[in-house]
Design a protein around this motif. Structure first.
Motif, PDB file in Angstrom:
ATOM      1  N   SER A  53      36.858  34.212  18.745  1.00  0.00           N
ATOM      2  CA  SER A  53      36.921  34.444  20.191  1.00  0.00           C
ATOM      3  C   SER A  53      38.140  33.759  20.799  1.00  0.00           C
ATOM      4  O   SER A  53      38.650  32.763  20.270  1.00  0.00           O
ATOM      5  CB  SER A  53      35.653  33.925  20.871  1.00  0.00           C
ATOM      6  OG  SER A  53      35.677  32.511  20.964  1.00  0.00           O
ATOM      7  N   LEU A  55      38.232  32.026  23.503  1.00  0.00           N
ATOM      8  CA  LEU A  55      37.912  30.686  23.987  1.00  0.00           C
ATOM      9  C   LEU A  55      37.939  29.663  22.857  1.00  0.00           C
ATOM     10  O   LEU A  55      38.349  28.513  23.058  1.00  0.00           O
ATOM     11  CB  LEU A  55      36.550  30.699  24.681  1.00  0.00           C
ATOM     12  CG  LEU A  55      36.541  31.433  26.031  1.00  0.00           C
ATOM     13  CD1 LEU A  55      35.125  31.611  26.555  1.00  0.00           C
ATOM     14  CD2 LEU A  55      37.393  30.680  27.048  1.00  0.00           C
ATOM     15  N   HIS A  78      41.688  38.138  30.887  1.00  0.00           N
ATOM     16  CA  HIS A  78      40.874  38.945  29.975  1.00  0.00           C
ATOM     17  C   HIS A  78      39.474  38.363  29.785  1.00  0.00           C
ATOM     18  O   HIS A  78      38.708  38.863  28.958  1.00  0.00           O
ATOM     19  CB  HIS A  78      41.571  39.040  28.609  1.00  0.00           C
ATOM     20  CG  HIS A  78      42.930  39.670  28.668  1.00  0.00           C
ATOM     21  ND1 HIS A  78      43.120  41.033  28.634  1.00  0.00           N
ATOM     22  CD2 HIS A  78      44.169  39.116  28.778  1.00  0.00           C
ATOM     23  CE1 HIS A  78      44.418  41.295  28.706  1.00  0.00           C
ATOM     24  NE2 HIS A  78      45.078  40.148  28.791  1.00  0.00           N
ATOM     25  N   ILE A  79      39.155  37.309  30.524  1.00  0.00           N
ATOM     26  CA  ILE A  79      37.868  36.627  30.367  1.00  0.00           C
ATOM     27  C   ILE A  79      37.167  36.563  31.716  1.00  0.00           C
ATOM     28  O   ILE A  79      37.782  36.201  32.727  1.00  0.00           O
ATOM     29  CB  ILE A  79      38.071  35.200  29.803  1.00  0.00           C
ATOM     30  CG1 ILE A  79      38.767  35.267  28.436  1.00  0.00           C
ATOM     31  CG2 ILE A  79      36.742  34.467  29.683  1.00  0.00           C
ATOM     32  CD1 ILE A  79      39.144  33.908  27.882  1.00  0.00           C
ATOM     33  N   GLU A  83      31.591  34.787  31.046  1.00  0.00           N
ATOM     34  CA  GLU A  83      31.912  34.399  29.671  1.00  0.00           C
ATOM     35  C   GLU A  83      32.242  32.908  29.592  1.00  0.00           C
ATOM     36  O   GLU A  83      31.880  32.236  28.619  1.00  0.00           O
ATOM     37  CB  GLU A  83      33.083  35.235  29.151  1.00  0.00           C
ATOM     38  CG  GLU A  83      32.733  36.692  28.878  1.00  0.00           C
ATOM     39  CD  GLU A  83      33.942  37.504  28.455  1.00  0.00           C
ATOM     40  OE1 GLU A  83      33.965  37.963  27.294  1.00  0.00           O
ATOM     41  OE2 GLU A  83      34.872  37.662  29.281  1.00  0.00           O
ATOM     42  N   TYR A 104      40.082  27.227  34.376  1.00  0.00           N
ATOM     43  CA  TYR A 104      39.788  28.608  34.769  1.00  0.00           C
ATOM     44  C   TYR A 104      39.661  28.713  36.290  1.00  0.00           C
ATOM     45  O   TYR A 104      40.266  29.583  36.924  1.00  0.00           O
ATOM     46  CB  TYR A 104      38.502  29.082  34.088  1.00  0.00           C
ATOM     47  CG  TYR A 104      38.203  30.549  34.301  1.00  0.00           C
ATOM     48  CD1 TYR A 104      38.698  31.508  33.422  1.00  0.00           C
ATOM     49  CD2 TYR A 104      37.424  30.983  35.376  1.00  0.00           C
ATOM     50  CE1 TYR A 104      38.432  32.862  33.608  1.00  0.00           C
ATOM     51  CE2 TYR A 104      37.155  32.323  35.576  1.00  0.00           C
ATOM     52  CZ  TYR A 104      37.664  33.259  34.689  1.00  0.00           C
ATOM     53  OH  TYR A 104      37.401  34.602  34.890  1.00  0.00           O
TER      54      TYR A 104
END
Length: 494
Positions: A53, A55, A78-79, A83, A104
């Protein structure tokens, strides 16, 4: 070899980013290659392999590759927030999971819908041993993170703590300047300062391959004398006023540009080579707001690093059509003047030193511009109008730059300015005073005439040209001129 960390993320999402400082791969054995440009390629054994993944690869990158906010920002697109929440729920006290969650929200302005209570000791967002950070970090209780960054999602630069950056942080610049100045007379220091302002102005124009007339020179010198007095020099109104002062009146602007600009070179076959691109106009207002915010938030930043960050970020953004380079170098003085590292009124003629090391200056600018131009998808029409087709892909180059090379460069130029240029200028003025006295002992002439004679000798290596002798100093005898030339050469022998 298998890519891992940032190398995996770049391949996975086909990211256009600047060259990595640290590249990681999974290979048959542990291996580390350090290159002359400071970059590192490192191979890890298979036990280091993360999952599949994005992450998990971000966690690997945080552990081993360092922080690259442009990649973070691009990957986060893209996340989803959900998620991130699911990932944090797996290890709610994990340092890297909490850092990713904090990054984030900071870079996307989207709130993560946490389903668990985040726990653990407060951890810094940036490693203060690896990066220059805020001295008084802000507590983020939501993520139990100490936010020690300086900036916002509009503009958030990073400076790595290389040996040169550590030296710049630890240098006592005030002491260095004090030792370089010594104990000149008040009159000598005043005249030295007057000349340094003039020299800085001429050099700043010369870097742009321009010859400043007397009026523009006087205006720029006056602007340098006011450096450090505006509440915030990065506002549109202040910068526009400065731009109007230093450019030809026909190219004065009423505010930041609204079209795309670039720095280029026309070849012999009339083909245009693009050296650098200003930020696309759609991003310009918010980016300049971010730079102004950084100025307000960075008062406790090391002054030399603050001056480099602000001035180079400005010239990379290129908010005007003309005058960006001179404003860039003006901002160096503005920021340094506020810190008073040299006391009131002392200007460090860094442009004169840059002019002596233009190849290093060009390399410093190219560290930013070459990867940027390579990543940009642009077209140029017959009228020379440039259009960028992928502004979103290159925006992060400007918003989240690594300005380590630029900070290293400015620290190097300032050190040379302080230890070489200023002492040389003071020594020259002391010798000039000796020469004035020597001339007066030979011929007691008017001050203006004497200084004109010394200027002619200085420009001709201690000899008065016959044409000058006959037209400007016909009253002097051959013996007097010979004695003056000999005295001048003895004083300036070394």
């Amino acid at each position: 070899m298998l890519p891992v960390g940032y190398t995996w993320l770049i391949e996975r999402y086909r990211l256009k980013v600047r060259p990595l400082v640290h590249q990681s791969f999974i290979g048959p054995k542990m291996l580390r290659r350090e290159h002359s440009d400071g970059t590192v390629e490192e191979h890890y054994s298979r036990q280091y392999q993360p999952g599949e993944s994005a992450l998990e690869h971000l966690v690997f990158a945080l552990k081993y590759d360092g922080v690259d906010l442009d990649i973070f920002h691009k990957v986060f697109q893209h996340i989803t927030p959900s998620e991130i929440a699911e990932f944090v729920a797996q290890t709610p006290s994990g340092r890297f999971a909490r850092q990713i969650g904090c990054w984030y929200e900071k870079l996307t302005s989207q709130k993560v819908p946490l389903t668990v209570r985040v726990m653990g000791n407060y951890e810094p967002l940036l490693d203060s041993e690896a990066y220059v950070t805020a001295r008084n970090p802000a507590r983020n209780p939501r993520w139990r993170i100490l936010d020690n960054t300086i900036g916002s999602r509009r503009f958030l630069p990073l400076i790595r703590k290389t040996p040169a950056i550590r030296k710049a942080e630890e240098t006592d610049w005030r002491m260095m300047i004090s030792q370089a100045l010594g104990t000149p007379s008040r009159d000598s220091l005043y005249r030295a300062l007057s000349y340094l302002y003039f020299k800085e102005t001429k050099s700043s124009f010369a870097i742009e391959r321009e010859e400043a007339g007397a009026a523009r020179t006087d205006k720029f010198v006056a602007a340098l004398h006011r450096a450090g007095f505006e509440e915030n020099p990065l506002t549109e109104s202040v910068l526009t006023l400065l731009q109007n002062i230093i450019v030809d009146e026909r190219y004065r602007e009423s505010g930041f540009r609204i079209s795309q600009n670039y720095v280029g070179q026309t070849t012999i076959n009339l083909r245009e080579i693009i050296h650098s691109l200003g930020v696309p106009p759609s991003s310009l207002p918010s980016l300049m707001e971010g730079l102004a915010e950084f100025f307000r938030a960075s008062e406790d930043f090391p002054p030399v690093l603050r001056a480099a960050t602000i001035s180079f970020a400005f010239v990379f953004v290129h908010p005007f059509e003309d005058g960006n380079g001179r404003i860039h170098r003006y901002l160096i003085h503005d920021v340094l003047a506020r810190s008073q590292i040299g006391g009131n009124g002392l200007l460090l003629p860094v442009s004169a030193e840059i002019l002596q090391h233009m190849h290093l200056y060009d390399l410093c600018l190219e560290k930013f511009s070459k990867p940027l131009v390579a990543a940009a998808d642009y077209s140029l029409d017959e009228a020379g109008v440039l259009s960028v087709q992928n502004p979103g892909e290159i925006e992060g180059f400007y918003r989240y730059p690594d300005l380590t090379p630029q900070c290293e460069f400015l620290a190097q130029m300032l050190e040379r300015t302080i230890q070489v240029a200023i002492p040389e200028e003071l020594r020259f003025l002391q010798k000039l005073d000796q020469a004035r006295r020597a001339v007066t002992e030979i011929v007691d002439m008017p001050d203006r005439k004497r200084d004109q004679l010394l200027k002619r000798l200085h420009n001709n290596r201690g000899t008065l040209a016959r044409s000058r002798r006959e037209t400007e100093f016909p009253e002097l005898t051959d013996t007097e001129i010979s004695d003056i030339e000999r005295a001048y050469r003895e004083i300036f022998a070394d």
